[in-house]
Scaffold this active site. Structure first.
Site, PDB file in Angstrom:
ATOM      1  N   LYS A  83      44.703 -19.551  84.230  1.00 44.68           N
ATOM      2  CA  LYS A  83      44.356 -20.685  83.636  1.00 44.68           C
ATOM      3  C   LYS A  83      44.865 -21.395  83.901  1.00 44.68           C
ATOM      4  O   LYS A  83      46.203 -21.556  84.031  1.00 44.68           O
ATOM      5  CB  LYS A  83      43.791 -20.969  81.859  1.00 44.68           C
ATOM      6  CG  LYS A  83      42.550 -20.906  81.590  1.00 44.68           C
ATOM      7  CD  LYS A  83      43.627 -21.257  80.105  1.00 44.68           C
ATOM      8  CE  LYS A  83      42.523 -23.081  80.097  1.00 44.68           C
ATOM      9  NZ  LYS A  83      42.742 -23.009  78.439  1.00 44.68           N
TER      10      LYS A  83
HETATM   11  O1  G3P Z   1      40.060 -25.158  75.252  1.00 42.40           O
HETATM   12  C1  G3P Z   1      41.175 -26.458  75.346  1.00 42.40           C
HETATM   13  C2  G3P Z   1      41.402 -26.818  74.241  1.00 42.40           C
HETATM   14  O2  G3P Z   1      42.192 -25.867  73.115  1.00 42.40           O
HETATM   15  C3  G3P Z   1      41.732 -28.572  74.266  1.00 42.40           C
HETATM   16  O3  G3P Z   1      41.281 -28.576  72.410  1.00 42.40           O
HETATM   17  O4  G3P Z   1      41.363 -29.998  70.384  1.00 42.40           O
HETATM   18  O5  G3P Z   1      43.193 -29.807  72.219  1.00 42.40           O
HETATM   19  O6  G3P Z   1      41.406 -30.477  72.887  1.00 42.40           O
HETATM   20  P1  G3P Z   1      41.831 -29.629  72.299  1.00 42.40           P
END
Ligand code: G3P
Length: 216
Positions: A83
């Site tokens: 990533k």
């Molecule tokens: O894969 C990216 C994701 O983990 C971000 O999620 O909930 O932290 O916005 P969030």
């Protein structure tokens, strides 16, 4: 649509895999930081547990640091996807890693043109963050729709991973739009199975069965 699980927690990965819901895994530095223990051991265990792509994120800000980290990360298993953040340095790294046959997922995508340049640089995957866009008053799923149209217009093979999923509606809309992958937190995977009418129906089937047996 493929289901990735968005976690670095081995117990969650194992439980979701038992349900047949793990086509791959996405992690990020924040998810890794939530776990106890050495991140390297956690990453190696995830790569052993899961056959599909395991996304591990770099933390360097410059292209050469990202490339060095990527070369280290792929040592965890043949299924590692690196990533890379959506920055100019990130695009430079993606372009080089493509030539080295190291697969990449460009993360922190918030606009369709970011997804366009990530695909042009040679990313295998892009991750639009729908929940974080919703949080600031946009409609995250509109971004997914725009990216899918752009990739379709020009035949890009870059796969779209809908990320920052917060609800079952995000999963439904991802599937309706034809997104390649949704990366889903374990909590939302569990919610996908539930419906109040299923619970109500099951309860009445069992009650009727019991009353039939009591009559005998
Ligand atoms: O894969 C990216 C994701 O983990 C971000 O999620 O909930 O932290 O916005 P969030």
């Amino acid at each position: 649509m493929k289901f990735f699980i968005d976690t670095a927690n081995l117990k969650e990965i194992h439980q979701a895999a038992e349900l047949g819901m793990v086509d791959g895994v996405t992690t990020n530095p924040s998810l890794m930081a939530r776990e106890k223990g050495d991140w390297r051991e956690i990453a190696a265990s995830i790569c052993r547990e899961v056959k599909g792509p395991v996304n591990l994120e770099v933390i360097s800000q410059d292209a050469s640091g990202m490339i060095t980290e990527a070369q280290d990360l792929i040592g965890f298993g043949p299924n590692v996807v690196v990533k890379i953040p959506m920055t100019m340095e990130g695009m430079k790294a993606v372009h080089t890693l493509r030539a080295m046959d190291i697969p990449t997922n460009v993360t922190l995508i918030f606009s369709p043109v970011q997804a366009l340049i990530a695909a042009k640089a040679g990313a295998n995957y892009v991750s639009p963050f729908v929940g974080r866009l919703d949080d600031v008053g946009h409609t995250g799923m509109d971004l997914v729709s725009q990216i899918l149209s752009i990739y379709d217009n020009y035949g890009f093979e870059t796969e779209v991973i809908v990320a920052s999923i917060r609800s079952t509606s995000h999963v439904l809309e991802s599937a309706m739009l034809g997104a390649d992958i949704a990366t889903i937190p374990f909590k939302v995977i569990r919610q996908l199975a539930g419906h109040p009418l299923t619970d109500k129906g099951l309860k009445s089937f069992l009650t009727d069965w019991d009353s039939m047996n009591k009559k005998k």
